[in-house]
Design a protein around this motif. Structure first.
Motif, PDB file in Angstrom:
ATOM      1  N   VAL A 225      -8.615 -27.447 -12.036  1.00  0.00           N
ATOM      2  CA  VAL A 225      -9.415 -26.499 -13.424  1.00  0.00           C
ATOM      3  C   VAL A 225     -10.420 -26.954 -13.934  1.00  0.00           C
ATOM      4  O   VAL A 225     -11.323 -26.308 -14.190  1.00  0.00           O
ATOM      5  N   SER A 226     -11.407 -27.991 -13.554  1.00  0.00           N
ATOM      6  CA  SER A 226     -12.007 -28.211 -13.312  1.00  0.00           C
ATOM      7  C   SER A 226     -13.008 -27.262 -12.921  1.00  0.00           C
ATOM      8  O   SER A 226     -14.299 -27.208 -13.369  1.00  0.00           O
ATOM      9  N   LEU A 227     -13.320 -27.166 -10.784  1.00  0.00           N
ATOM     10  CA  LEU A 227     -13.992 -26.314 -10.378  1.00  0.00           C
ATOM     11  C   LEU A 227     -13.752 -25.644 -10.513  1.00  0.00           C
ATOM     12  O   LEU A 227     -15.269 -24.892 -11.536  1.00  0.00           O
ATOM     13  N   LEU A 228     -12.817 -24.825 -11.118  1.00  0.00           N
ATOM     14  CA  LEU A 228     -12.347 -23.029 -11.137  1.00  0.00           C
ATOM     15  C   LEU A 228     -13.120 -24.015 -12.741  1.00  0.00           C
ATOM     16  O   LEU A 228     -13.841 -21.899 -12.962  1.00  0.00           O
ATOM     17  N   ARG A 229     -13.325 -23.523 -13.237  1.00  0.00           N
ATOM     18  CA  ARG A 229     -14.408 -23.546 -14.940  1.00  0.00           C
ATOM     19  C   ARG A 229     -15.253 -23.667 -14.099  1.00  0.00           C
ATOM     20  O   ARG A 229     -16.154 -22.798 -15.170  1.00  0.00           O
ATOM     21  N   GLN A 230     -15.456 -24.333 -13.473  1.00  0.00           N
ATOM     22  CA  GLN A 230     -17.330 -24.583 -12.793  1.00  0.00           C
ATOM     23  C   GLN A 230     -17.782 -22.706 -12.452  1.00  0.00           C
ATOM     24  O   GLN A 230     -18.071 -22.262 -12.885  1.00  0.00           O
ATOM     25  N   LEU A 231     -16.413 -22.006 -11.506  1.00  0.00           N
ATOM     26  CA  LEU A 231     -17.155 -21.236 -11.172  1.00  0.00           C
ATOM     27  C   LEU A 231     -17.246 -20.389 -11.795  1.00  0.00           C
ATOM     28  O   LEU A 231     -17.380 -19.507 -11.471  1.00  0.00           O
ATOM     29  N   MET A 232     -16.405 -19.881 -13.184  1.00  0.00           N
ATOM     30  CA  MET A 232     -16.061 -19.171 -14.115  1.00  0.00           C
ATOM     31  C   MET A 232     -18.002 -18.465 -14.214  1.00  0.00           C
ATOM     32  O   MET A 232     -18.095 -17.718 -15.048  1.00  0.00           O
ATOM     33  N   SER A 233     -18.049 -19.410 -14.641  1.00  0.00           N
ATOM     34  CA  SER A 233     -19.658 -18.599 -15.170  1.00  0.00           C
ATOM     35  C   SER A 233     -21.213 -18.211 -14.144  1.00  0.00           C
ATOM     36  O   SER A 233     -21.712 -17.624 -14.011  1.00  0.00           O
ATOM     37  N   THR A 234     -20.703 -18.467 -12.958  1.00  0.00           N
ATOM     38  CA  THR A 234     -21.275 -18.086 -11.935  1.00  0.00           C
ATOM     39  C   THR A 234     -20.845 -16.440 -11.226  1.00  0.00           C
ATOM     40  O   THR A 234     -21.391 -15.208 -10.601  1.00  0.00           O
ATOM     41  N   SER A 235     -19.254 -16.074 -11.614  1.00  0.00           N
ATOM     42  CA  SER A 235     -18.523 -14.836 -11.421  1.00  0.00           C
ATOM     43  C   SER A 235     -17.872 -14.003 -11.992  1.00  0.00           C
ATOM     44  O   SER A 235     -16.584 -15.011 -12.444  1.00  0.00           O
ATOM     45  N   LEU A 236     -17.539 -12.923 -12.676  1.00  0.00           N
ATOM     46  CA  LEU A 236     -16.496 -12.763 -13.164  1.00  0.00           C
ATOM     47  C   LEU A 236     -15.237 -12.604 -12.727  1.00  0.00           C
ATOM     48  O   LEU A 236     -13.968 -12.914 -13.173  1.00  0.00           O
ATOM     49  N   HIS A 237     -14.903 -12.729 -10.902  1.00  0.00           N
ATOM     50  CA  HIS A 237     -14.181 -12.734 -10.640  1.00  0.00           C
ATOM     51  C   HIS A 237     -12.983 -14.171 -10.929  1.00  0.00           C
ATOM     52  O   HIS A 237     -12.045 -14.288 -10.897  1.00  0.00           O
ATOM     53  N   TYR A 238     -13.880 -15.265 -10.879  1.00  0.00           N
ATOM     54  CA  TYR A 238     -14.229 -16.431 -11.127  1.00  0.00           C
ATOM     55  C   TYR A 238     -12.743 -16.299 -12.616  1.00  0.00           C
ATOM     56  O   TYR A 238     -12.162 -17.511 -12.870  1.00  0.00           O
ATOM     57  N   SER A 239     -13.542 -15.868 -13.618  1.00  0.00           N
ATOM     58  CA  SER A 239     -13.404 -15.623 -14.974  1.00  0.00           C
ATOM     59  C   SER A 239     -11.709 -14.514 -14.431  1.00  0.00           C
ATOM     60  O   SER A 239     -10.365 -15.561 -15.126  1.00  0.00           O
ATOM     61  N   TYR A 240     -11.933 -13.513 -14.370  1.00  0.00           N
ATOM     62  CA  TYR A 240     -10.456 -13.040 -14.042  1.00  0.00           C
ATOM     63  C   TYR A 240      -9.472 -14.193 -13.487  1.00  0.00           C
ATOM     64  O   TYR A 240      -8.211 -14.091 -13.645  1.00  0.00           O
ATOM     65  N   LEU A 241      -9.821 -14.586 -11.593  1.00  0.00           N
ATOM     66  CA  LEU A 241      -8.436 -15.321 -11.741  1.00  0.00           C
ATOM     67  C   LEU A 241      -8.468 -16.152 -12.600  1.00  0.00           C
ATOM     68  O   LEU A 241      -6.688 -16.563 -12.730  1.00  0.00           O
ATOM     69  N   ALA A 242      -9.104 -17.578 -13.391  1.00  0.00           N
ATOM     70  CA  ALA A 242      -8.843 -18.600 -14.016  1.00  0.00           C
ATOM     71  C   ALA A 242      -7.491 -17.662 -14.931  1.00  0.00           C
ATOM     72  O   ALA A 242      -7.082 -18.016 -15.574  1.00  0.00           O
ATOM     73  N   MET A 243      -8.498 -16.785 -15.332  1.00  0.00           N
ATOM     74  CA  MET A 243      -7.146 -16.205 -16.907  1.00  0.00           C
ATOM     75  C   MET A 243      -6.271 -15.852 -15.982  1.00  0.00           C
ATOM     76  O   MET A 243      -4.652 -16.416 -17.159  1.00  0.00           O
ATOM     77  N   ALA A 244      -5.328 -15.317 -15.059  1.00  0.00           N
ATOM     78  CA  ALA A 244      -4.182 -14.997 -14.255  1.00  0.00           C
ATOM     79  C   ALA A 244      -3.471 -16.600 -13.910  1.00  0.00           C
ATOM     80  O   ALA A 244      -2.312 -15.846 -14.431  1.00  0.00           O
ATOM     81  N   LEU A 245      -4.352 -17.433 -13.733  1.00  0.00           N
ATOM     82  CA  LEU A 245      -3.337 -18.602 -13.472  1.00  0.00           C
ATOM     83  C   LEU A 245      -3.011 -19.108 -14.323  1.00  0.00           C
ATOM     84  O   LEU A 245      -1.885 -19.541 -14.484  1.00  0.00           O
ATOM     85  N   ALA A 246      -3.781 -18.853 -15.664  1.00  0.00           N
ATOM     86  CA  ALA A 246      -3.284 -19.696 -16.741  1.00  0.00           C
ATOM     87  C   ALA A 246      -1.862 -18.264 -17.378  1.00  0.00           C
ATOM     88  O   ALA A 246      -0.813 -19.722 -17.810  1.00  0.00           O
ATOM     89  N   ASP A 247      -2.514 -17.381 -16.600  1.00  0.00           N
ATOM     90  CA  ASP A 247      -0.603 -16.796 -17.276  1.00  0.00           C
ATOM     91  C   ASP A 247       0.339 -17.144 -16.613  1.00  0.00           C
ATOM     92  O   ASP A 247       1.099 -17.308 -17.505  1.00  0.00           O
ATOM     93  N   GLU A 248       0.050 -17.036 -15.378  1.00  0.00           N
ATOM     94  CA  GLU A 248       1.331 -16.978 -14.620  1.00  0.00           C
ATOM     95  C   GLU A 248       1.508 -18.842 -14.920  1.00  0.00           C
ATOM     96  O   GLU A 248       3.369 -18.677 -14.817  1.00  0.00           O
ATOM     97  N   LEU A 249       0.622 -19.624 -14.524  1.00  0.00           N
ATOM     98  CA  LEU A 249       1.165 -21.280 -14.606  1.00  0.00           C
ATOM     99  C   LEU A 249       1.173 -21.993 -16.145  1.00  0.00           C
ATOM    100  O   LEU A 249       1.821 -22.643 -16.014  1.00  0.00           O
ATOM    101  N   ASP A 250       0.963 -20.803 -17.165  1.00  0.00           N
ATOM    102  CA  ASP A 250       1.185 -21.144 -18.544  1.00  0.00           C
ATOM    103  C   ASP A 250      -0.340 -22.631 -18.532  1.00  0.00           C
ATOM    104  O   ASP A 250       0.377 -23.833 -19.192  1.00  0.00           O
ATOM    105  N   LEU A 251      -1.305 -22.641 -18.088  1.00  0.00           N
ATOM    106  CA  LEU A 251      -2.377 -23.471 -18.197  1.00  0.00           C
ATOM    107  C   LEU A 251      -2.575 -23.521 -19.568  1.00  0.00           C
ATOM    108  O   LEU A 251      -3.926 -23.075 -19.485  1.00  0.00           O
ATOM    109  N   ARG A 252      -2.592 -24.082 -20.202  1.00  0.00           N
ATOM    110  CA  ARG A 252      -3.447 -24.471 -21.373  1.00  0.00           C
ATOM    111  C   ARG A 252      -4.439 -24.554 -21.612  1.00  0.00           C
ATOM    112  O   ARG A 252      -5.423 -24.281 -22.346  1.00  0.00           O
ATOM    113  N   GLU A 253      -4.902 -25.762 -20.934  1.00  0.00           N
ATOM    114  CA  GLU A 253      -6.174 -26.243 -20.725  1.00  0.00           C
ATOM    115  C   GLU A 253      -6.788 -24.869 -20.099  1.00  0.00           C
ATOM    116  O   GLU A 253      -8.179 -25.499 -19.864  1.00  0.00           O
TER     117      GLU A 253
END
Length: 419
Positions: A225-253
């Motif tokens: 999760v920490s790694l993906l947070r860093q990657l979110m600043s580099t590309s919208l693809h990672y922001s969307y990936l994080a959003m989709a995984l957070a919804d799928e797995l209910d990752l509040r953090e």
């Protein structure tokens, strides 16, 4: 909605059209652990029109248990499968009745559901590997996908020590500096060139986060999760990936930052555009004015719009009424406390109308509060506030930033208790 002038259309202008049924990119369902001893029906990954084939590596001539995974037959040893208090131990002790025993011939194999042949083959590698093969997992030539399969299948069939071993190896591997996820030959990816190798890196990150969640390995989950947070600043693809995984797995953090990242970086659309064309969720296109257009699901669109509205409302409250703080005892004793309060109020009203602050999106509450802290550091040396009260006021703003960060997920969730 707030009346400020936003920094960029991507943060405040939302385009959406009539919703239509979406095609989900991410779907989470727990793997079945059913071991079918009475049915030869097709299993996931099995083509019912294809003939069964024996695995080239794990169909042993002296094997004592024939397993079917997809269209592949494995002939392995019951004594090996019964180790580690696995689910197979119980399976092999079940009464067979009058029917021929399952797993003794290619015609009557034990059918395993929910795995692919390659996943199960990689798992069997962990049970049969030679010492020099095991040593390879500690080298730069480690096959991360194989270890992910080992941990996943071991968890499913309760090979506890094998699962723990695989997860620990994965954890140590991804914690190396620099991260092997960005330099491994199979990925060809680096933080400095985020578009290169993007599909592979997204798939790898997704598998690791799902694995950590499935196995309950909190340390691995926190790392990814920490790694993906860093990657979110580099590309919208990672922001969307994080959003989709957070919804799928209910990752509040992860949910709050992921949704905020999409809100600030993209113009988002539902699955049907203005021309009536059905689009695929997660599709990213560049608009003529240089913005990125992201296709989201109806639920994600609802959460993004709700989050935008809630964050704008909270900023309006903060802008209208300066944060209050407890004056230092020495302020009342040898300082004009009213003057101290008035100077703080004047500073707050002036800085919340500053061009630098208004250049940030009206929903970027965290960015705007951070701007105020920086301005306070510049302005503090000439203010007439008591010195101790300056420190208290600054700490009050920082605590507000922290409280919003901690509750950020609730701004983008139905029924969330946000501040």
């Amino acid at each position: 909605m707030p009346e400020d002038v936003p920094a960029s259309p991507a943060s405040d202008v939302v385009h959406y059209t009539q919703l239509s049924p979406a095609r989900k990119r991410f779907r989470h369902s727990s793997d079945s652990v059913t071991m079918d001893q009475s049915s030869r029906s097709s299993t996931p990954g099995q083509d019912s029109s294809s003939e069964l084939r024996r695995d080239d590596r794990y169909y042993f001539s002296d094997g004592s248990c024939i397993l079917q995974v997809g269209n592949t037959l494995f002939n392995v040893h019951r004594s090996i499968l019964s180790q580690d208090t696995s689910s197979f131990t119980t399976l092999f002790t079940l009464p067979q009745g009058d029917i021929p025993e399952e797993g003794t011939s290619d015609e009557r194999p034990i059918v395993l559901h929910g795995d692919t042949a390659n996943e199960f083959r990689n798992f069997l590698w962990s049970l049969y590997a030679l010492p020099h093969e095991i040593m390879m997992v500690r080298s730069s030539q480690m096959d991360l996908n194989r270890l992910i399969d080992v941990a996943k299948v071991a968890s499913k069939y309760s090979f506890r020590s094998t699962e723990s071993w695989a997860l620990d190896v994965i954890q140590k591997y991804i914690e190396k500096k620099p991260s092997p996820l960005f330099v491994s030959p199979g990925l060809h990816f680096s933080l400095s060139s985020p578009a290169f190798g993007l599909p592979d890196s997204k798939a790898q990150i997704s598998r690791l986060i799902r694995l950590a969640q499935t196995c309950g390995h909190q340390r691995l989950l926190d790392t990814m999760v920490s790694l993906l947070r860093q990657l979110m600043s580099t590309s919208l693809h990672y922001s969307y990936l994080a959003m989709a995984l957070a919804d799928e797995l209910d990752l509040r953090e992860l949910r709050g930052l992921a949704y905020l990242g999409v809100l600030q970086r993209a113009v988002f659309y539902s699955v049907r555009d203005q021309d009536g064309e059905t689009l695929e969720e997660g599709e990213i296109q560049e608009t003529p004015d240089g913005l990125e257009r992201l296709v989201v699901s109806p639920m994600q669109q609802h959460r993004l719009l709700s989050g935008h509205y809630r964050l704008c409302k909270i900023w309006e409250k903060l802008r209208a009424v300066p944060l209050t703080f407890e004056h230092s005892p020495s302020c009342g004793a040898n300082w004009n406390q009213h003057s101290c309060t008035q100077n703080w109020t004047d500073f707050w009203k002036e800085r919340t109308r500053a061009d630098g602050l208004l250049s940030l999106g009206s929903a970027d509450v965290l960015g705007r509060l951070t701007f105020i802290v920086k301005e306070f550091d510049k302005w503090g040396s000439v203010t007439y506030m008591h010195q101790d009260c300056k420190a208290v006021a600054k700490r009050t703003v920082q605590e507000k930033i922290k409280s919003i960060q901690e509750s950020l997920s609730d701004y983008f969730h139905e029924g969330g208790e946000y501040l």
